[in-house]
Write a protein that holds these residues in place. Structure first.
Motif, PDB file in Angstrom:
ATOM      1  N   THR A   1       0.645  -0.993   0.314  1.00  0.00           N
ATOM      2  CA  THR A   1      -0.121  -0.149   0.097  1.00  0.00           C
ATOM      3  C   THR A   1       0.758   1.176  -0.167  1.00  0.00           C
ATOM      4  N   TYR A   2       0.637   2.196  -0.323  1.00  0.00           N
ATOM      5  CA  TYR A   2       1.277   3.823  -0.072  1.00  0.00           C
ATOM      6  C   TYR A   2       0.439   4.924   1.526  1.00  0.00           C
ATOM      7  N   THR A   3       1.757   5.852   1.667  1.00  0.00           N
ATOM      8  CA  THR A   3       1.488   6.699   3.208  1.00  0.00           C
ATOM      9  C   THR A   3       0.755   7.816   1.945  1.00  0.00           C
ATOM     10  N   PHE A   4      -0.183   8.532   3.193  1.00  0.00           N
ATOM     11  CA  PHE A   4      -1.075   9.529   2.617  1.00  0.00           C
ATOM     12  C   PHE A   4      -0.879  10.773   3.496  1.00  0.00           C
ATOM     13  N   GLY A   5      -1.238  11.960   3.756  1.00  0.00           N
ATOM     14  CA  GLY A   5      -1.830  12.724   4.486  1.00  0.00           C
ATOM     15  C   GLY A   5      -1.090  12.644   6.015  1.00  0.00           C
ATOM     16  N   SER A   6      -0.059  12.882   5.568  1.00  0.00           N
ATOM     17  CA  SER A   6       1.290  13.168   6.954  1.00  0.00           C
ATOM     18  C   SER A   6       1.481  12.093   7.624  1.00  0.00           C
ATOM     19  N   GLY A   7       1.382  10.643   6.477  1.00  0.00           N
ATOM     20  CA  GLY A   7       1.735   9.589   7.966  1.00  0.00           C
ATOM     21  C   GLY A   7       1.015   8.178   7.270  1.00  0.00           C
ATOM     22  N   VAL A   8      -0.068   8.799   7.092  1.00  0.00           N
ATOM     23  CA  VAL A   8      -1.206   7.600   7.579  1.00  0.00           C
ATOM     24  C   VAL A   8      -1.461   7.005   6.562  1.00  0.00           C
ATOM     25  N   LEU A   9      -2.658   5.305   6.474  1.00  0.00           N
ATOM     26  CA  LEU A   9      -3.014   4.635   6.594  1.00  0.00           C
ATOM     27  C   LEU A   9      -4.333   5.060   5.186  1.00  0.00           C
ATOM     28  N   PRO A  10      -3.859   4.662   3.869  1.00  0.00           N
ATOM     29  CA  PRO A  10      -5.619   5.040   3.029  1.00  0.00           C
ATOM     30  C   PRO A  10      -6.229   4.053   4.346  1.00  0.00           C
TER      31      PRO A  10
END
Ligand SMILES: Cc1cc2nc3c(=O)[nH]c(=O)nc-3n(C[C@H](O)[C@H](O)[C@H](O)COP(=O)(O)O)c2cc1C
Length: 125
Positions: free
Chosen positions: A43-52
């Motif tokens: 998966t990837y990291t979004f919004g300053s360090g959170v998971l989607p």
């Protein structure tokens, strides 16, 4: 082991397909996945360090077969680089197999393939 990936802009999909090519394992988009056996989540990291949100919702339903996590991110995010992987590994008690920049390097592919091969070997014992 299945490779199940979440992606927004395609980097994690590209990385997953490289790992699938290298290992012969099946890659399945998270939206189409309904795991009935062990899987590696990418998966990837979004919004300053959170998971989607999509990944979080998937894990709430499918965590029992989760065996490890790979997280894509970008170096530019400093201490939050790939942090979704830390969050998932901590929350579900699985190995954080690799933290990769964007769609990953050849060395990242090799590292993940080596981990997968060890899992297969352990499962055969
Ligand atoms: C709004 C936004 C927030 C992001 N936040 C982070 C972050 O906190 N940490 C990180 O490592 N990468 C972050 N990224 C970069 C993405 O995780 C990175 O580009 C990743 O490869 C995207 O994966 P995908 O192409 O599979 O969707 C962010 C990207 C965007 C657009």
């Amino acid at each position: 082991m299945q490779l199940i990936y979440d992606t927004l802009t395609g980097n994690t999909r590209r990385f997953t397909l490289k790992v699938a090519d290298c290992t012969g394992l099946e890659a399945v988009a998270l939206a189409e996945a309904d795991p009935r056996g062990p899987y590696l989540l990418l998966t990837y990291t979004f919004g300053s360090g959170v998971l989607p949100d999509s990944t979080a919702a998937f894990l709430r339903r499918h965590s029992p077969w989760l065996r490890g996590v790979v997280s894509s991110g970008s170096f530019h995010w400093g201490e939050n680089f790939g942090r979704a992987g830390d969050v998932i590994a901590g929350q579900y008690g699985v190995p954080f197999v690799a933290r990769v920049n964007k769609s990953g390097s050849a060395a990242d592919v090799q590292a993940v393939a080596a981990w997968l091969s060890r899992q297969e070997a352990d499962a055969a014992d």
